[in-house]
Design an enzyme around this catalytic site. Structure first.
Site, mmCIF file in Angstrom:
data_model
loop_
_atom_site.group_PDB
_atom_site.id
_atom_site.type_symbol
_atom_site.label_atom_id
_atom_site.label_comp_id
_atom_site.label_asym_id
_atom_site.label_seq_id
_atom_site.Cartn_x
_atom_site.Cartn_y
_atom_site.Cartn_z
ATOM 1 N N HIS A 166 -2.756 -3.226 4.364
ATOM 2 C CA HIS A 166 -2.001 -2.341 5.257
ATOM 3 C C HIS A 166 -2.669 -2.271 6.629
ATOM 4 O O HIS A 166 -3.356 -1.323 6.955
ATOM 5 C CB HIS A 166 -1.779 -0.952 4.635
ATOM 6 C CG HIS A 166 -3.033 -0.208 4.255
ATOM 7 N ND1 HIS A 166 -4.012 -0.738 3.464
ATOM 8 C CD2 HIS A 166 -3.447 1.054 4.560
ATOM 9 C CE1 HIS A 166 -4.982 0.150 3.297
ATOM 10 N NE2 HIS A 166 -4.667 1.259 3.958
ATOM 11 N N HIS A 178 0.812 -1.229 0.000
ATOM 12 C CA HIS A 178 0.000 0.000 0.000
ATOM 13 C C HIS A 178 0.839 1.269 0.000
ATOM 14 O O HIS A 178 1.711 1.453 0.837
ATOM 15 C CB HIS A 178 -0.917 0.015 1.230
ATOM 16 C CG HIS A 178 -2.028 1.019 1.115
ATOM 17 N ND1 HIS A 178 -3.220 0.737 0.480
ATOM 18 C CD2 HIS A 178 -2.129 2.302 1.521
ATOM 19 C CE1 HIS A 178 -4.014 1.794 0.527
ATOM 20 N NE2 HIS A 178 -3.366 2.762 1.139
ATOM 21 N N HIS A 215 -9.364 -1.696 6.580
ATOM 22 C CA HIS A 215 -10.441 -0.687 6.683
ATOM 23 C C HIS A 215 -11.839 -1.273 6.870
ATOM 24 O O HIS A 215 -12.762 -0.532 7.196
ATOM 25 C CB HIS A 215 -10.482 0.270 5.480
ATOM 26 C CG HIS A 215 -9.385 1.283 5.466
ATOM 27 N ND1 HIS A 215 -9.326 2.330 6.358
ATOM 28 C CD2 HIS A 215 -8.288 1.401 4.669
ATOM 29 C CE1 HIS A 215 -8.250 3.058 6.098
ATOM 30 N NE2 HIS A 215 -7.594 2.516 5.093
ATOM 31 N N ASP A 260 2.104 1.931 3.726
ATOM 32 C CA ASP A 260 1.143 3.037 3.896
ATOM 33 C C ASP A 260 1.817 4.407 3.818
ATOM 34 O O ASP A 260 1.304 5.390 4.356
ATOM 35 C CB ASP A 260 0.363 2.897 5.213
ATOM 36 C CG ASP A 260 -1.000 3.596 5.165
ATOM 37 O OD1 ASP A 260 -1.389 4.088 4.078
ATOM 38 O OD2 ASP A 260 -1.668 3.676 6.214
ATOM 39 N N ASP A 308 0.140 5.626 -1.018
ATOM 40 C CA ASP A 308 -0.820 6.651 -1.450
ATOM 41 C C ASP A 308 -0.177 7.782 -2.244
ATOM 42 O O ASP A 308 -0.640 8.921 -2.181
ATOM 43 C CB ASP A 308 -1.544 7.220 -0.223
ATOM 44 C CG ASP A 308 -2.765 6.382 0.142
ATOM 45 O OD1 ASP A 308 -3.659 6.256 -0.704
ATOM 46 O OD2 ASP A 308 -2.816 5.848 1.266
ATOM 47 N N HIS A 339 -13.493 2.114 2.777
ATOM 48 C CA HIS A 339 -12.490 2.958 3.427
ATOM 49 C C HIS A 339 -13.080 3.313 4.786
ATOM 50 O O HIS A 339 -13.500 2.400 5.507
ATOM 51 C CB HIS A 339 -12.123 4.187 2.557
ATOM 52 C CG HIS A 339 -10.902 4.877 3.071
ATOM 53 N ND1 HIS A 339 -10.947 6.058 3.754
ATOM 54 C CD2 HIS A 339 -9.601 4.509 3.046
ATOM 55 C CE1 HIS A 339 -9.714 6.396 4.131
ATOM 56 N NE2 HIS A 339 -8.885 5.476 3.710
ATOM 57 N N GLU A 375 -9.051 1.820 -3.169
ATOM 58 C CA GLU A 375 -9.163 1.783 -1.710
ATOM 59 C C GLU A 375 -10.534 2.286 -1.274
ATOM 60 O O GLU A 375 -10.711 3.453 -0.945
ATOM 61 C CB GLU A 375 -8.046 2.621 -1.070
ATOM 62 C CG GLU A 375 -8.016 2.430 0.445
ATOM 63 C CD GLU A 375 -6.887 3.191 1.118
ATOM 64 O OE1 GLU A 375 -6.313 4.095 0.485
ATOM 65 O OE2 GLU A 375 -6.603 2.880 2.285
HETATM 66 ZN ZN LIG Z 1 -5.733 3.154 4.125
#
Ligand SMILES: [Zn+2]
Ligand SMILES: *[C@@H]1O[C@H](CO)[C@@H](O)[C@H](O)[C@H]1NC(C)=O
Ligand SMILES: *[C@@H]1O[C@H](CO)[C@@H](O)[C@H](O)[C@H]1NC(C)=O
Ligand SMILES: *[C@@H]1O[C@H](CO)[C@@H](O)[C@H](O)[C@H]1NC(C)=O
Length: 438
Positions: free
Chosen positions: A250, A54, A229, A319, A56, A183, A156
């Protein structure tokens, strides 16, 4: 004949010297063994480079640069923790890049935003020679031989599909190979671990019939189901329902840090039974339950999860860019070797670490593909969510125009019986004229 005093002095100086030699030797040994553990970590990671679950970066590209790739050089990007130089320094060979769309966009423009984030990942992974967009385990392994960083696209949050299996299928066509069911918001069909958004609260929350249809369709397509999540109830229901192994891309151990984003031991047992994978999140808040943490705290999660379900069920999902605070010594994607060094020092074998670094993920991905192949005779699901389940005032139903009935003269009608929006009128007029041109 030397005096007794001289002898004593000589022997004491002999011992002092030996002691000094011993000290020098032992610190040298520490130095050597310290270096050799570091070397071992780098050596191991060059043979088994990391597949990380993961990252972002795409979110940061939107926030900091409005997705204008032409304005930056992805080899070296300031203010963030991920760029090509640092991925290479950290022996990151494959990265699942998250397509993240804020929960506030649910039932608004989540689908448009999702497409834009898929676009920016596809762009960066095709415009830079160091990256390669991959969509299968085979391509992932090949990209390693070519010394490329493989990009996998993962969505996600289930709100990105707006409760539509055709939307899910189209994401697959665009290269998406994994989706987190939620999420921080519930969807009409699955429950989040977070109570941040007060939406779609249901009595029986875990996974609705439509939620099960989503999981079945992901199995049929060969898309990895991601449970980071989701609530534990939803995670358990999904593990039970999925034909293929699932992952937490993650998340860390709830026993070590009792954050609701982490996974409790009982759920790890079910994950293991399904041959799934937990990719440990490095975010300090999930590691030490505080804003400060260090590598020892992170290694405690690995040790604990290994004790509960074995090294064959563990991966790494950093993450980076998705969280604010990272442990001392693990501040960016170039620092992964320090974690491997710590685990080597804690007597993890190279075989176990090769599993954690990449072999476990490849095994899961290949098994997901095998399940897809087994389901190849199955037709695309036509399951639709009922209008009662999805409380979306923007959801329209396409209908042929019926100009005779004044009460129903629109080619579209709202799914929900709400007041008719004035803004809809011009669109309605335009579209009815288009539909009438034949
Ligand atoms: Zn996340
Ligand atoms: C990256 O860019 C910064 C300035 O933004 C510069 O100081 C640094 O030397 C660059 N690093 C590399 C490896 O190119
Ligand atoms: C919740 O859903 C499950 C599975 O769909 C069902 O077996 C159970 O009876 C439901 N419970 C309630 C209280 O609705
Ligand atoms: C990490 O922090 C703990 C205290 O919270 C300390 O005992 C430990 O030695 C630290 N480890 C490292 C590698 O700094």
């Amino acid at each position: 004949m030397p005096s007794r005093k001289t002898v004593t002095r000589a022997s004491s100086s002999f011992w002092m010297k030996s002691l000094r030699h011993l000290l020098v030797l032992s610190s040298l040994w520490c130095l050597i063994s310290g270096y050799s553990d570091k070397d071992r970590a780098h050596d191991l990671m060059s043979r088994y480079p990391l597949i990380d679950g993961h990252n972002d970066l795409a979110l940061k590209l939107r926030i900091l640069h409005s997705n204008r790739l032409s304005q930056i050089d992805l080899h070296n990007v300031s203010k963030i923790s991920t760029d090509i130089n640092r991925l290479q320094a950290g022996h990151v060979q494959a990265q699942m890049f998250a397509v993240y769309v804020l929960c506030g966009a649910q039932e608004k423009d989540a689908v448009r935003l999702t497409l834009e984030q898929i676009d920016v990942i596809r762009r960066m992974c095709t415009e830079y020679q160091d990256f390669e967009l991959v969509t299968s385990a085979h391509e992932l392994k090949n990209s390693a031989l070519k010394h490329k960083i493989a990009c996998l696209i993962s969505v996600e949050g289930g709100h990105s599909i707006d409760s539509s299996l055709p939307a899910l299928r189209m994401y697959y066509q665009l290269g998406v190979r994994s989706m987190a069911l939620t999420h921080t918001c519930n969807t009409p069909w699955a429950e989040s671990s977070s109570k941040l958004y007060n939406v779609y609260q249901r009595q029986n929350n875990s996974l609705t019939d439509f939620g099960k249809a989503v999981v079945e369709e992901m199995n049929r397509l060969g898309m990895i189901v991601d449970l980071s999540h989701t609530s534990w109830d939803t995670a358990l229901a999904t593990i039970k329902h999925s034909k293929a192994p699932v992952i937490f891309s993650h998340s860390s151990s709830f026993s070590i840090c009792n954050h609701n984003r982490n996974v409790p031991d009982w759920l790890l047992q079910d994950l293991k039974k399904k041959r799934g994978l937990i990719m440990v999140n490095l975010h300090s808040n999930f590691i030490s339950c505080r804003t400060e943490a260090n590598i020892s705290h992170v290694a405690d999660h690995f040790d604990h999860i290994k004790k509960v379900i074995g090294a064959e069920s563990i991966g790494i999902g950093g993450d980076f860019e998705g969280a604010v605070s990272f442990p001392q010594g693990l501040e960016d994607v170039s620092k992964y070797p320090a974690l491997i060094q710590e685990l080597l020092q804690r007597k993890w074998t190279e075989n176990e670490l090769a599993d954690v670094l990449r072999r476990n993920f490849l095994r899961v991905f290949e098994e997901v593909e095998r399940v897809r192949d087994q389901l190849s005779m199955k037709r695309p699901s036509e399951a639709q969510i009922s209008l009662e389940e999805v409380k979306n005032p923007c959801r329209l139903v396409l209908r042929p125009p019926d100009l005779r009935s004044p009460s129903n003269q629109s080619p579209f009608s709202r799914a929900q019986q709400g007041p008719k929006g004035l803004l809809m009128l011009p669109i309605v007029v335009l579209l009815s004229s288009l539909l009438m041109t034949e």
